[in-house]
Design an enzyme around this catalytic site. Structure first.
Site, PDB file in Angstrom:
ATOM      1  N   GLU A 234       4.324  -5.016   6.640  1.00 14.85           N
ATOM      2  CA  GLU A 234       3.602  -3.922   7.306  1.00 14.85           C
ATOM      3  C   GLU A 234       3.531  -4.081   8.821  1.00 14.85           C
ATOM      4  OE1 GLU A 234       0.403  -6.018   4.737  1.00 14.85           O
ATOM      5  OE2 GLU A 234       2.570  -6.066   4.926  1.00 14.85           O
TER       6      GLU A 234
ATOM      7  N   GLU B  96      -0.560  -9.709  -1.392  1.00 14.26           N
ATOM      8  CA  GLU B  96      -1.991 -10.005  -1.267  1.00 14.26           C
ATOM      9  C   GLU B  96      -2.666 -10.033  -2.640  1.00 14.26           C
ATOM     10  OE1 GLU B  96      -3.146  -8.544   3.180  1.00 14.26           O
ATOM     11  OE2 GLU B  96      -2.584  -6.967   1.772  1.00 14.26           O
TER      12      GLU B  96
ATOM     13  N   GLY C  60       0.393  -5.430   0.210  1.00 16.09           N
ATOM     14  CA  GLY C  60      -0.710  -5.504  -0.742  1.00 16.09           C
ATOM     15  C   GLY C  60      -0.304  -6.124  -2.073  1.00 16.09           C
TER      16      GLY C  60
ATOM     17  N   ALA D  24       0.845  -1.192   0.000  1.00 14.08           N
ATOM     18  CA  ALA D  24       0.000   0.000   0.000  1.00 14.08           C
ATOM     19  C   ALA D  24       0.879   1.239   0.000  1.00 14.08           C
ATOM     20  CB  ALA D  24      -0.900  -0.004   1.231  1.00 14.08           C
TER      21      ALA D  24
END
Length: 169
Positions: A136, A116, A113, A68
């Site tokens: 993170e 992910e 992300g 992110a």
């Protein structure tokens, strides 16, 4: 539809039937809100196009996506973060919902992300220079878009916890 700035869905005569979703937001393909929305739009388009029978997600030779865009989050309240996480889950969920075979082609970094996103695909093809992880946690943030759900289903709870708790690649 407006031309996407960072995420494109491409086809080529060399590989008929294959749509490539290309992430291109240098330097690290950080998944800011715009990239997330464009990724969801490309996934939706791949879903509806009859000429596309399978989908590859690729971020170029150096990075699939390095997570992110943390800069967007630094001043957010908990309530704002919840909204952002919900949007991220929905946008990446559009990739998971593509009803055709999907492959993440991972070269370089697939972090947070980015990992992910790869977990949303049916298959992951990983280059020998790839670095995968959910770093993170080192910022006090739990993976918010499937890392705690899709990862243990794929690699088992112990390996997933090791990556999630440690943040290592």
């Amino acid at each position: 539809s407006a031309m996407a700035e960072f995420v494109t869905l491409e086809t080529s005569d060399d590989h008929p039937g294959v749509g490539t979703i290309l992430l291109n937001r240098p330097p690290m393909n950080a998944l800011n809100r715009q990239v997330q929305a464009e990724l969801a739009a490309a996934a939706d388009e791949a879903t509806t196009r009859d000429d596309i029978k399978a989908v590859v997600i690729y971020g170029g030779p150096k990075v699939l996506a390095a997570g992110a865009d943390i800069k967007e989050m630094t001043d957010m309240t908990y309530a704002e973060m919840r909204k952002v996480a919900g949007r991220l889950q929905a946008d990446l969920g559009a990739v998971a919902a593509i009803p055709k075979p999907t492959v993440a082609a991972i070269t370089g970094f697939a972090l947070g992300g980015g990992l992910e996103t790869a977990l949303c695909c049916d298959f992951r093809v990983v280059a020998d220079n790839a670095k995968l992880g959910l770093p993170e946690i080192t910022l006090g943030i739990i993976p918010g878009a499937g890392g705690t759900q899709r990862l243990p289903r794929l690699v088992g709870p112990a390996k997933a916890k090791e990556l999630i708790f440690s943040g290592r690649m």
